[in-house]
Design a protein around this motif. Structure first.
Motif, mmCIF file in Angstrom:
data_model
loop_
_atom_site.group_PDB
_atom_site.id
_atom_site.type_symbol
_atom_site.label_atom_id
_atom_site.label_comp_id
_atom_site.label_asym_id
_atom_site.label_seq_id
_atom_site.Cartn_x
_atom_site.Cartn_y
_atom_site.Cartn_z
ATOM 1 N N UNK A 1 3.581 12.182 -1.196
ATOM 2 C CA UNK A 1 3.888 13.599 -0.997
ATOM 3 C C UNK A 1 3.439 14.073 0.387
ATOM 4 N N UNK A 2 2.363 13.501 0.880
ATOM 5 C CA UNK A 2 1.835 13.882 2.190
ATOM 6 C C UNK A 2 2.663 13.304 3.324
ATOM 7 N N UNK A 3 3.130 12.061 3.169
ATOM 8 C CA UNK A 3 3.740 11.337 4.286
ATOM 9 C C UNK A 3 5.261 11.388 4.338
ATOM 10 N N UNK A 4 5.901 11.736 3.228
ATOM 11 C CA UNK A 4 7.366 11.781 3.213
ATOM 12 C C UNK A 4 7.809 13.240 3.183
ATOM 13 N N UNK A 5 8.660 13.660 4.116
ATOM 14 C CA UNK A 5 9.135 15.050 4.110
ATOM 15 C C UNK A 5 9.862 15.380 2.806
ATOM 16 N N UNK B 1 10.000 3.535 2.992
ATOM 17 C CA UNK B 1 10.950 4.421 2.308
ATOM 18 C C UNK B 1 11.750 5.236 3.316
ATOM 19 N N UNK B 2 11.070 5.785 4.300
ATOM 20 C CA UNK B 2 11.765 6.629 5.268
ATOM 21 C C UNK B 2 12.843 5.851 6.027
ATOM 22 N N UNK B 3 12.590 4.569 6.300
ATOM 23 C CA UNK B 3 13.616 3.732 6.952
ATOM 24 C C UNK B 3 14.818 3.558 6.035
ATOM 25 N N UNK B 4 14.555 3.170 4.776
ATOM 26 C CA UNK B 4 15.650 2.954 3.837
ATOM 27 C C UNK B 4 16.426 4.244 3.591
ATOM 28 N N UNK B 5 15.713 5.339 3.416
ATOM 29 C CA UNK B 5 16.362 6.613 3.115
ATOM 30 C C UNK B 5 17.219 7.096 4.276
ATOM 31 N N UNK B 6 16.821 6.781 5.497
ATOM 32 C CA UNK B 6 17.584 7.185 6.671
ATOM 33 C C UNK B 6 18.990 6.605 6.647
ATOM 34 N N UNK B 7 19.104 5.344 6.219
ATOM 35 C CA UNK B 7 20.389 4.649 6.280
ATOM 36 C C UNK B 7 21.145 4.649 4.958
ATOM 37 N N UNK B 8 20.550 5.204 3.909
ATOM 38 C CA UNK B 8 21.286 5.433 2.662
ATOM 39 C C UNK B 8 21.993 6.775 2.827
ATOM 40 N N UNK B 9 23.259 6.730 3.220
ATOM 41 C CA UNK B 9 23.966 7.914 3.708
ATOM 42 C C UNK B 9 24.532 8.775 2.584
ATOM 43 N N UNK B 10 24.608 10.070 2.878
ATOM 44 C CA UNK B 10 25.374 10.992 2.053
ATOM 45 C C UNK B 10 26.803 10.985 2.575
ATOM 46 N N UNK B 11 27.712 10.341 1.841
ATOM 47 C CA UNK B 11 29.115 10.351 2.234
ATOM 48 C C UNK B 11 29.794 11.599 1.680
ATOM 49 N N UNK B 12 30.957 11.995 2.238
ATOM 50 C CA UNK B 12 31.620 13.225 1.791
ATOM 51 C C UNK B 12 31.824 13.241 0.277
ATOM 52 N N UNK B 13 31.351 14.324 -0.354
ATOM 53 C CA UNK B 13 31.494 14.465 -1.796
ATOM 54 C C UNK B 13 30.569 13.599 -2.614
ATOM 55 N N UNK B 14 29.616 12.926 -1.954
ATOM 56 C CA UNK B 14 28.725 12.007 -2.676
ATOM 57 C C UNK B 14 27.299 12.099 -2.151
ATOM 58 N N UNK C 1 7.136 24.857 -4.653
ATOM 59 C CA UNK C 1 8.403 25.362 -5.178
ATOM 60 C C UNK C 1 9.084 24.375 -6.116
ATOM 61 N N UNK C 2 8.453 23.225 -6.310
ATOM 62 C CA UNK C 2 8.949 22.215 -7.257
ATOM 63 C C UNK C 2 10.375 21.763 -6.924
ATOM 64 N N UNK C 3 10.593 21.514 -5.658
ATOM 65 C CA UNK C 3 11.900 20.999 -5.237
ATOM 66 C C UNK C 3 12.061 19.517 -5.570
ATOM 67 N N UNK C 4 10.952 18.796 -5.625
ATOM 68 C CA UNK C 4 10.978 17.358 -5.896
ATOM 69 C C UNK C 4 10.731 17.122 -7.382
ATOM 70 N N UNK C 5 11.594 16.340 -7.991
ATOM 71 C CA UNK C 5 11.477 16.064 -9.422
ATOM 72 C C UNK C 5 10.467 14.957 -9.680
ATOM 73 N N UNK D 1 0.867 -1.180 0.000
ATOM 74 C CA UNK D 1 0.000 0.000 0.000
ATOM 75 C C UNK D 1 0.905 1.231 0.000
ATOM 76 N N UNK D 2 0.401 2.372 -0.455
ATOM 77 C CA UNK D 2 1.251 3.566 -0.448
ATOM 78 C C UNK D 2 1.635 3.990 0.969
ATOM 79 N N UNK D 3 0.742 3.790 1.938
ATOM 80 C CA UNK D 3 1.049 4.163 3.322
ATOM 81 C C UNK D 3 2.206 3.311 3.872
#
Length: 516
Positions: free
Chosen positions: A247-251, A213-226, A311-315, A205-207
């Motif tokens: 769009x409603x549930x994910x920041x 998604x939020x769990x996976x995105x939390x641990x997919x890290x931004x490493x230096x320069x990447x 503001x169309x920040x999300x593609x 379900x989308x919910x």
């Protein structure tokens, strides 16, 4: 060239060949409104472990007598470099959510084999894995776009894949990468967090997916320069509720893009989609109508996104699109091998015009798929290789990459079949960093020429050149016996007359005009 105010008056005259009637259509354009950049990544592509896309496509038998680096087929690489492929999405598709990346690294003879349960039940030997894919991208000089496994994978698995690819330091995954022959990280930016999570990616379900998604995105890290461009697994065609929930549930800060998948089915029927080459005008018309629905689809999903992201920040990332027909007779139904006709070229031109005209929201797109699968750019048969009509359209449209969109406003003549109608003409225009204007036009009408009379007020230009992709019949195609039946050719139907541009679009044509 100075970007002064430019008023373009484009008159499209729909010529009725039997009574010679004409219909005038006016377009007003001002380059002062050319502010939105058409992202080059709209012209991206998709290559899945499916049929003969990877194996016997990009990645060939060592004994095959073609130029290659390792097992990467270089004539394919050269062809794709010519059209400046900006990004390549991999490993799926549905395959992404059964793919475990650690099976595809290390010595090839030690890699475990698996069954590709989604596509044909064939054995996947994992000889083409992470290092091979990123070598392919390096040869293509394009950005990699990796779809991570959410459906059957774990948060830890994706987190470690990101670390393996992007961390330049001392860590278990960085050390493993070095052991496998790669000292420096690749710094891959585009990451899809799952694929079609509403279907083959987990039937969620989308919910539920939004929380996951939020769990996976939390641990997919931004490493230096990447820093990562994280792409949410978005909706299936007209499912606006899926987009709404995401769009409603994910920041907004936690996602770079939201995907959208839409395929043009000639018949509109998944159980019998229609032949790639054997069809009449009624089915041709229906295919065009279904393809043009992409414009409404993008508009409706963009409207939902605008509610939460004005503001169309999300593609919006249309990372699977194209014509999907029945497979060619006698081929494995799980391999999705289909021919590619003039009809496909027209859909490609019309769709790319749509993406260009929605450049404020659409930032990435991926045609499905690059080689030997669905609406492919390239088909192969052992040593033979051919470029499809769709390939030649991408060659025409590369002029729009990273140029500024010139908005167009016009009403097209109608193309009518059995009382139903669609616009006969679609178009997009841009101005590049050198002040050169490019206009791409598609004439979907199989019988009528479309005449253009364009007044270019306020623009200093010395001449026009053009290129065209066309053929007499909408089901013409390139075969291995006649690989150049449909190619991009010089367009001689445009000329400068004073400060006016005059041109005539043949039936069934995709035209690119350059004004210098």
């Amino acid at each position: 060239m100075k970007k002064t105010s430019l008023s373009l008056l484009i008159a499209f005259l729909g010529v009725n060949l039997s009574v010679n009637a004409q219909t005038a259509v006016t377009i007003d354009v001002n380059t002062a409104n050319a502010k939105t950049v058409i992202s080059k990544d709209i012209y991206g592509h998709f290559s899945e472990h499916l049929g003969r896309c990877i194996y016997d496509g990009f990645w060939v038998d060592p004994a095959l007598n073609v130029p290659k680096k390792d097992r990467i087929r270089l004539d394919i690489v050269d062809a794709l470099k010519k059209i400046k492929v900006p990004n390549l999405r991999w490993p799926g598709g549905c395959f992404a959510d059964e793919y475990h990346w650690r099976d595809g690294i290390g010595p090839r003879e030690q890699r475990p084999k698996m069954v590709n349960t989604n596509w044909g039940g064939v054995v996947e030997d994992n000889s083409f894995g992470t290092h091979e894919f990123l070598e392919l991208c390096a040869l293509l000089e394009c950005e990699p776009y990796i779809a991570g496994n959410v459906g059957s994978g774990t948060v830890e698995e994706m987190a470690k894949w990101v670390e393996y690819l992007n961390f330049d330091g001392i860590s278990p995954m960085a050390n493993l990468r070095k052991e496998n022959g790669r000292e420096k990280p690749w710094k891959v930016a585009f990451w899809g967090v799952g694929n079609e999570s509403w279907g083959c990616g987990g039937n969620m379900t989308p919910e539920y997916y939004a929380d996951l998604y939020k769990r996976y995105a939390t641990y997919a890290r931004d490493y230096p320069g990447a820093p990562l461009k994280k792409i949410v697994s978005g909706a299936n065609s007209w499912d606006l509720n899926w987009t709404e929930v995401l769009m409603k549930n994910i920041p907004i800060r936690d996602m770079w893009g939201v995907s959208l998948h839409y395929y043009t089915l000639p018949t509109g029927n998944w159980s019998k989609k229609g032949s790639a080459t054997v069809f009449d005008e009624k089915e041709y018309f229906q295919t065009m109508k279904n393809g043009l629905a992409m414009d409404s689809l993008v508009r409706k999903h963009s409207e939902v996104m605008d509610k939460y992201d004005p503001q169309k920040k999300v593609a919006l990332v249309v990372d699977e699109w194209g014509v999907w027909t029945d497979v060619e007779p006698g081929t494995n139904p799980g391999f999705l091998y289909q021919q590619n006709s003039m009809r496909d070229a027209l859909i490609a031109g019309a769709t790319l015009n749509i993406f260009n005209n929605h450049a404020e929201r659409v930032k990435v797109a991926s045609l499905a798929q690059t080689v030997n699968v669905l609406q492919a750019l390239i088909l192969t048969e052992k040593e033979k290789m051919l470029l499809t009509p769709t390939y030649h359209v991408f060659d025409l449209y590369k002029v729009h990459m990273d140029a500024k969109l010139i908005p167009l406003n016009f009403k097209s003549p109608d193309y009518v079949v059995d009382g139903d109608k669609i616009p006969a003409v679609n178009a997009s225009a841009s101005i590049d960093s050198n002040g050169v204007v490019h206009i791409t036009l598609v004439n979907l009408d199989p019988k009528k020429k479309i005449s253009i009379n364009t007044a270019l007020n306020g623009l200093k230009w010395s001449g026009v050149t053009g290129r065209i992709v066309t053929s007499p019949k909408f089901n013409d195609y390139n075969s291995f016996d006649n690989p150049n039946k449909i190619v991009a050719a010089q367009f001689k139907g445009a000329k400068k007359n004073g400060n006016q541009l005059r041109a005539e679009l043949p039936p069934l044509s995709v035209v690119e005009l350059t004004l210098k």
